[in-house]
Design a protein around this motif. Structure first.
Motif, mmCIF file in Angstrom:
data_model
loop_
_atom_site.group_PDB
_atom_site.id
_atom_site.type_symbol
_atom_site.label_atom_id
_atom_site.label_comp_id
_atom_site.label_asym_id
_atom_site.label_seq_id
_atom_site.Cartn_x
_atom_site.Cartn_y
_atom_site.Cartn_z
ATOM 1 N N HIS A 212 0.819 -1.218 0.000
ATOM 2 C CA HIS A 212 0.000 0.000 0.000
ATOM 3 C C HIS A 212 0.850 1.263 0.000
ATOM 4 O O HIS A 212 0.466 2.276 -0.596
ATOM 5 C CB HIS A 212 -0.939 -0.016 1.202
ATOM 6 N N ASP A 213 2.014 1.222 0.644
ATOM 7 C CA ASP A 213 2.883 2.401 0.631
ATOM 8 C C ASP A 213 3.411 2.680 -0.771
ATOM 9 O O ASP A 213 3.588 3.837 -1.167
ATOM 10 C CB ASP A 213 4.034 2.231 1.624
ATOM 11 N N ARG A 214 3.647 1.618 -1.549
ATOM 12 C CA ARG A 214 4.127 1.799 -2.923
ATOM 13 C C ARG A 214 3.031 2.351 -3.829
ATOM 14 O O ARG A 214 3.299 3.169 -4.728
ATOM 15 C CB ARG A 214 4.639 0.467 -3.465
ATOM 16 N N ILE A 215 1.816 1.913 -3.588
ATOM 17 C CA ILE A 215 0.683 2.424 -4.375
ATOM 18 C C ILE A 215 0.479 3.904 -4.083
ATOM 19 O O ILE A 215 0.362 4.726 -5.001
ATOM 20 C CB ILE A 215 -0.594 1.622 -4.057
ATOM 21 N N VAL A 216 0.457 4.259 -2.809
ATOM 22 C CA VAL A 216 0.286 5.663 -2.431
ATOM 23 C C VAL A 216 1.459 6.499 -2.940
ATOM 24 O O VAL A 216 1.295 7.659 -3.328
ATOM 25 C CB VAL A 216 0.130 5.796 -0.904
ATOM 26 N N GLY A 217 2.642 5.901 -2.986
ATOM 27 C CA GLY A 217 3.799 6.591 -3.547
ATOM 28 C C GLY A 217 3.583 6.988 -4.997
ATOM 29 O O GLY A 217 4.063 8.040 -5.444
ATOM 30 N N LEU A 218 2.836 6.177 -5.744
ATOM 31 C CA LEU A 218 2.526 6.511 -7.141
ATOM 32 C C LEU A 218 1.417 7.555 -7.224
ATOM 33 O O LEU A 218 1.411 8.396 -8.129
ATOM 34 C CB LEU A 218 2.108 5.254 -7.908
ATOM 35 N N LEU B 156 9.585 0.155 -6.216
ATOM 36 C CA LEU B 156 8.782 -0.283 -7.356
ATOM 37 C C LEU B 156 9.461 -1.426 -8.096
ATOM 38 O O LEU B 156 8.789 -2.344 -8.598
ATOM 39 C CB LEU B 156 8.537 0.898 -8.298
ATOM 40 N N LYS B 157 10.793 -1.411 -8.168
ATOM 41 C CA LYS B 157 11.509 -2.521 -8.791
ATOM 42 C C LYS B 157 11.321 -3.812 -8.001
ATOM 43 O O LYS B 157 11.155 -4.892 -8.571
ATOM 44 C CB LYS B 157 12.997 -2.181 -8.913
ATOM 45 N N VAL B 158 11.325 -3.698 -6.683
ATOM 46 C CA VAL B 158 11.067 -4.874 -5.833
ATOM 47 C C VAL B 158 9.649 -5.387 -6.070
ATOM 48 O O VAL B 158 9.418 -6.604 -6.152
ATOM 49 C CB VAL B 158 11.272 -4.515 -4.344
ATOM 50 N N GLN B 159 8.694 -4.464 -6.200
ATOM 51 C CA GLN B 159 7.306 -4.845 -6.443
ATOM 52 C C GLN B 159 7.155 -5.563 -7.779
ATOM 53 O O GLN B 159 6.419 -6.552 -7.891
ATOM 54 C CB GLN B 159 6.409 -3.602 -6.415
ATOM 55 N N LYS C 239 8.319 -9.109 -7.468
ATOM 56 C CA LYS C 239 7.305 -9.928 -6.799
ATOM 57 C C LYS C 239 6.187 -10.314 -7.758
ATOM 58 O O LYS C 239 5.723 -11.459 -7.770
ATOM 59 C CB LYS C 239 6.725 -9.171 -5.600
ATOM 60 N N ALA C 240 5.759 -9.343 -8.570
ATOM 61 C CA ALA C 240 4.692 -9.612 -9.536
ATOM 62 C C ALA C 240 5.128 -10.652 -10.558
ATOM 63 O O ALA C 240 4.352 -11.543 -10.935
ATOM 64 C CB ALA C 240 4.285 -8.308 -10.230
ATOM 65 N N LEU C 241 6.384 -10.567 -11.010
ATOM 66 C CA LEU C 241 6.902 -11.540 -11.976
ATOM 67 C C LEU C 241 7.002 -12.930 -11.364
ATOM 68 O O LEU C 241 6.752 -13.941 -12.044
ATOM 69 C CB LEU C 241 8.262 -11.075 -12.489
ATOM 70 N N ALA C 242 7.354 -12.997 -10.088
ATOM 71 C CA ALA C 242 7.447 -14.293 -9.412
ATOM 72 C C ALA C 242 6.071 -14.951 -9.305
ATOM 73 O O ALA C 242 5.929 -16.170 -9.502
ATOM 74 C CB ALA C 242 8.062 -14.113 -8.025
ATOM 75 N N ILE C 243 5.046 -14.148 -9.019
ATOM 76 C CA ILE C 243 3.683 -14.671 -8.950
ATOM 77 C C ILE C 243 3.235 -15.167 -10.315
ATOM 78 O O ILE C 243 2.628 -16.243 -10.446
ATOM 79 C CB ILE C 243 2.721 -13.585 -8.421
ATOM 80 N N PHE D 158 0.652 -4.596 -9.330
ATOM 81 C CA PHE D 158 0.133 -4.900 -7.998
ATOM 82 C C PHE D 158 -0.910 -6.022 -8.089
ATOM 83 O O PHE D 158 -2.120 -5.779 -7.992
ATOM 84 C CB PHE D 158 -0.490 -3.652 -7.375
ATOM 85 N N PRO D 159 -0.460 -7.264 -8.293
ATOM 86 C CA PRO D 159 -1.411 -8.373 -8.430
ATOM 87 C C PRO D 159 -2.050 -8.746 -7.096
ATOM 88 O O PRO D 159 -1.451 -8.575 -6.030
ATOM 89 C CB PRO D 159 -0.522 -9.514 -8.946
ATOM 90 N N ALA D 160 -3.258 -9.279 -7.182
ATOM 91 C CA ALA D 160 -3.932 -9.789 -5.993
ATOM 92 C C ALA D 160 -3.256 -11.077 -5.534
ATOM 93 O O ALA D 160 -2.639 -11.791 -6.331
ATOM 94 C CB ALA D 160 -5.405 -10.044 -6.297
ATOM 95 N N GLN D 161 -3.385 -11.363 -4.261
ATOM 96 C CA GLN D 161 -2.760 -12.574 -3.724
ATOM 97 C C GLN D 161 -3.497 -13.835 -4.156
ATOM 98 O O GLN D 161 -2.896 -14.897 -4.306
ATOM 99 C CB GLN D 161 -2.718 -12.496 -2.188
#
Length: 319
Positions: A122-128, A177-180, A183-187, A222-225
């Motif tokens: 959520h902090d990354r989303i708000v950052g955008l 954002l790069k970390v995010q 994570k999305a690519l791993a999912i 930002f994929p859903a879990q």
């Protein structure tokens, strides 16, 4: 009869590529309109019936002018696009006058506190929202291919009014954002391995390129879990995070930070525009970054820049 009519309305809206949120809203208000008049068919009703329903919303339900206008838009869509009824009185139906509210703007210290109170992602989303001036829906629908780390920019696809635009990407947002994205690519890779899910693809791409739903560029940032069923197609897909979850997180963070302003996700977009203008940015540039069709929409931020109302200094401070 009403259910068949609503199904027809959904087909027309999907043919016109209306968003699912717009479809839900229009169908909801048409359903309310029909129920209000005792399940009468809209072809049997006229201007007086529409105005009676709108008056009911304003007087009995005390809805906001924007909500009343949304209901009217849904009803007019039904008559004009679905029933294809040419009625001269449609243009005479009076719309509610929208109230102009001053935007809620956070100062930089308040934004720092809010970001510290929010957990990932959520902090990354708000950052955008603050760093790039995105709407919450634009941030959540962001795909990896539309984030350009090298050029420090974000391409917003199909924003409000079905328009694309380019906006800035803050340097301070890059590491998180790069970390995010990783994570999305791993999912996505796990979904490919298990041959399940995959993201929704626009238009006919899913039929032309069946495996594109697992391609890295098309993945949500930002994929859903969890996987969920697409309400339109019934297919099980990997959706992005939902607006409500982020909005709840922001509201709770505002309480923990003891901010007495009504902090919403949109307040960070307001703050982006206001702080840009305070730093000397040209209003036309801010208009383009925000994606406003009319510069008059952007002009409202000139009333909250600097300090106090209109940037004026109170005469009491000179005593």
């Amino acid at each position: 009869m009403a259910e068949k009519l609503l199904d027809q309305m959904r087909r027309v809206m999907r043919t016109g590529h209306y968003s699912y949120r717009t479809e839900e809203a229009y169908v909801h208000w048409v359903k309310r309109f029909i129920r209000f008049h005792g399940l009468r068919h809209p072809e049997e009703m006229g201007k007086a019936d529409i105005e009676a329903f709108l008056s009911h919303l304003a007087i009995d339900r005390n809805v906001a002018p924007s909500t009343q206008n949304l209901a009217l838009n849904g009803i007019l869509f039904l008559y004009q696009k679905v029933l294809e009824v040419e009625l001269p009185w449609l243009d005479d139906v009076v719309r509610a006058r929208r109230k102009t509210n001053m935007p809620v703007v956070l100062d930089r210290s308040e934004i720092r506190v809010m970001l510290a109170e929010l957990a990932s992602p959520h902090d990354r989303i708000v950052g955008l929202l603050y760093g790039s001036g995105l709407r919450i829906s634009e941030a959540l629908r962001l795909r990896i291919k539309d984030v350009d780390f090298r050029r420090r920019e974000i391409i917003v696809r199909n924003g409000k009014g079905a328009k694309d635009r380019v906006t800035v990407l803050a340097d301070s947002s890059l590491p998180a954002l790069k970390v995010q994205v990783e994570k999305a690519l791993a999912i996505a890779e796990l979904d490919r391995y298990r041959n399940r899910g995959g993201v929704h693809l626009p238009h006919a791409l899913a039929r032309k390129y069946p495996d594109a739903r697992f391609e890295p560029g098309w993945q949500w940032v930002f994929p859903a879990q969890r996987l969920s069923k697409d309400p339109r197609t019934g297919l099980v897909r990997r959706h992005h995070l939902l607006n409500q979850a982020v909005q709840r997180a922001v509201k709770l963070a505002g309480r923990r930070a003891e901010l007495y302003k009504p902090v919403t996700c949109h307040a960070f977009r307001h703050s982006f525009a206001t702080h840009l203008l305070e730093s000397g940015a040209d209003i036309r540039t801010v208009q383009q970054l925000l994606g406003h069709s009319d510069v008059r929409t952007t002009m409202i931020y000139t009333h909250v820049i600097n300090r106090g109302a209109m940037g004026a200094r109170s005469p009491m401070d000179g005593m």
